[in-house]
Design an enzyme around this catalytic site. Structure first.
Site, PDB file in Angstrom:
ATOM      1  N   LYS A 115       0.812  -1.219   0.000  1.00  0.00           N
ATOM      2  CA  LYS A 115       0.000   0.000   0.000  1.00  0.00           C
ATOM      3  C   LYS A 115       0.848   1.273   0.000  1.00  0.00           C
ATOM      4  CE  LYS A 115      -4.156  -1.974   2.123  1.00  0.00           C
ATOM      5  NZ  LYS A 115      -3.752  -3.383   2.068  1.00  0.00           N
ATOM      6  N   GLU A 274      -9.591   0.669  -5.869  1.00  0.00           N
ATOM      7  CA  GLU A 274     -10.549   0.847  -4.777  1.00  0.00           C
ATOM      8  C   GLU A 274     -10.423   2.247  -4.167  1.00  0.00           C
ATOM      9  OE1 GLU A 274     -10.555  -2.383  -2.035  1.00  0.00           O
ATOM     10  OE2 GLU A 274     -10.999  -3.835  -3.610  1.00  0.00           O
ATOM     11  N   GLU A 287      -6.462   1.369  -2.633  1.00  0.00           N
ATOM     12  CA  GLU A 287      -5.479   0.391  -3.101  1.00  0.00           C
ATOM     13  C   GLU A 287      -5.886  -0.086  -4.483  1.00  0.00           C
ATOM     14  OE1 GLU A 287      -5.492  -3.271  -0.870  1.00  0.00           O
ATOM     15  OE2 GLU A 287      -7.641  -3.143  -0.491  1.00  0.00           O
ATOM     16  N   ASN A 289      -6.202  -3.781  -6.601  1.00  0.00           N
ATOM     17  CA  ASN A 289      -6.120  -5.246  -6.603  1.00  0.00           C
ATOM     18  C   ASN A 289      -5.728  -5.703  -7.996  1.00  0.00           C
ATOM     19  OD1 ASN A 289      -8.850  -5.031  -4.455  1.00  0.00           O
ATOM     20  ND2 ASN A 289      -6.918  -5.928  -3.848  1.00  0.00           N
ATOM     21  N   PHE A 347     -20.679 -14.612  12.598  1.00  0.00           N
ATOM     22  CA  PHE A 347     -20.150 -15.065  11.310  1.00  0.00           C
ATOM     23  C   PHE A 347     -18.993 -16.054  11.468  1.00  0.00           C
ATOM     24  CE2 PHE A 347     -22.177 -10.984  10.459  1.00  0.00           C
ATOM     25  CZ  PHE A 347     -22.957 -11.273   9.355  1.00  0.00           C
TER      26      PHE A 347
END
Length: 488
Positions: A115, A274, A287, A289, A347
């Site tokens: 990053k 993003e 960032e 991807n 979750f």
């Protein structure tokens, strides 16, 4: 390119193979012991066993994957997402082996994989950045000074991170040192790199990403945005395209910025840039991807473009067959990631056997890699499938999604299907006015239980109504169907 090895498993392996087959390209599957009977292994033209279930001994073993490609005569390797897809060393080894890597060049993966390096690379292109310290920091005192300058709350992030690992929100100065040490430790454990940096924490952003596509001839376009704001533990669960709140003018600005990010690292193939989008429509680079995204199908549905096909064509050296002005948004698409997780229990993973597995039959695209009777293994990501829906309008897509969720039958494990129903019924989501704090602000397990109770009550009332109506109907035997009469 006549034969492609897919260096992945499950739904993404199948999804890539289907496009390759349609293009007349043979495919090679690789598999671990845990995936010996998986659908992607049967679907491929050839399959090569890699090793035991742990990823480090199978899907992450670079040499085994490259040897499998050589053994089968594959002239291309598609990494999918996850595993080796964003590993610059792997891309370089594939090239050195004389095999085409279906993805960006190693340099782009390397730069955008960190990053801090990514921020430094795009800084010359006047891309908006979140305020903060764009270099690694390990001294808590220096971190405190930076935090005071940009103002609390701040976000500590792993430079090599992803998936929410090595990330800590710090509300007050007294918490900073402890949270910083935790972030460094987690980053070191997850990525082998403990470097962290500091950004201003944007409290209520939307997570908007732009799909880009570039060829080897200098052409680069964007394929509009996806809204990926519904997340749990900083990981996406629901995605849609286009965003309900991005105006045409903002879409153009974000798209142009995404193309500049791609050009800054000489990007080739399909990638995603993003951004965080603030309430005042300010957006900040987050960032890039350097791979196919899990949520790429929603972009495919609104543009009519097969992104895997484009990846393969670019890898073969072809020009993009369209320009930016040729691209249009048609309709609306939604995606729900169906995870083997219990939404009623924070979750947590739900591992077991799929005693019943029946995807919705009509009007839904289901990218999956499982069948009834299969065991969901503990070794890999718990995603079972992606449920993708298209509608002429957003409202239509939401209603079709709710119907598809109700038709999806999975038993033997808990899944995120009930959570998906909760999201698509929630007024905040339906209005479009939600952000990355959706789960924190709106979701409770009780909400799912209440929705289930209401569904059960409605079903019971309907059954009672039908029974009462039928009981009042005079029934006359159908003489034409009498076995006795037919025999005489």
């Amino acid at each position: 390119m006549k034969k492609i090895l897919v260096a992945n498993r499950g739904e993404i392996a199948l999804r890539i193979m289907r496009t390759a087959r349609r293009m007349g390209i043979a495919t090679v599957a690789v598999y671990s012991d845990a995936d010996r009977r998986a659908p992607h292994v049967r679907f491929a033209d050839e399959a090569v066993h890699l090793g035991p279930p742990p990823s480090s001994q199978s899907y992450l073993d670079m040499q085994k994957v490259i040897d499998a490609a050589r053994q089968t005569g594959a002239d291309g390797i598609h990494p999918g997402y996850g595993f080796l897809s964003e590993n610059a060393a792997f891309a370089r080894k594939v090239e050195e082996a004389g095999i085409t890597f279906i993805g960006p060049r190693p340099h782009a993966i390397e730069v955008m994989g960190n990053k801090l390096a990514a921020k430094d690379t795009v800084s010359a292109y006047d891309i908006p950045m979140v305020p903060g310290l764009d270099e690694a920091v390990s001294d808590p005192e220096r971190a405190k000074a930076v935090a005071k300058e940009i103002g609390f709350p701040i976000l500590i992030k792993a430079a090599a991170g992803g998936g929410g690992k090595g990330m800590r929100i710090v509300e007050q100065e007294k918490e900073l040192e402890e949270q910083m040490n935790r972030a460094i430790s987690e980053a070191q454990s997850a990525f082998g790199d403990g470097s962290v940096f500091i950004e201003k924490y944007i409290a209520s952003p939307k997570h908007i990403e732009i799909q880009v596509l570039a060829d080897t001839h200098g052409n680069c376009v964007h394929l509009f945005e996806r809204d990926c704001s519904v997340q749990r533990r900083h990981q996406k669960v629901v995605e849609e395209a286009p965003s309900a709140v991005v105006s045409p003018a903002l879409r153009r600005k974000m798209g142009e910025a995404a193309v500049l990010v791609a050009k800054s690292c000489d990007y080739v193939g399909a990638g995603t840039v993003e951004f965080l989008l603030d309430a005042d429509e300010s957006f900040y680079f987050l960032e890039m991807n350097t791979r196919l995204q899990v949520e790429h199908p929603v972009t495919e549905l609104i543009t009519g473009i097969d992104l895997v096909e484009q990846q393969i064509r670019v890898a073969r050296g072809e020009h993009l067959a369209f320009k930016q002005e040729d691209l249009r948004i048609n309709g609306h698409a939604l995606e729900l990631r169906v995870y083997a997780e219990d939404p009623l229990n924070n979750f947590l993973p739900s591992i077991g056997t799929l005693t019943t597995y029946r995807p919705p039959a009509d009007g839904a695209r289901v990218d999956d890699g499982f069948e009834e009777g299969m065991v969901v293994p503990i070794h890999y990501d718990p995603m079972i499938a992606k449920l993708i829906i298209y509608g002429e309008t957003r409202a239509e897509a939401i209603e079709r999604m709710l119907t598809a969720i109700d038709q999806y039958r999975i038993e033997g494990i808990d899944t995120t299907l009930p959570f998906g129903r909760f999201v698509f019924q929630n007024e905040a989501f339906r209005s479009g006015h939600f952000d990355t704090n959706f789960v924190k602000k709106h979701y409770t397990p009780e909400g799912i239980l209440e929705a289930d109770r209401e569904i059960t009550e409605v079903a019971a009332l309907f059954a009672a109504f039908v029974y009462h109506r039928e009981s009042e109907t005079l029934r006359v035997p159908n003489a034409g169907s009498s076995n006795w009469q037919n025999r005489h």
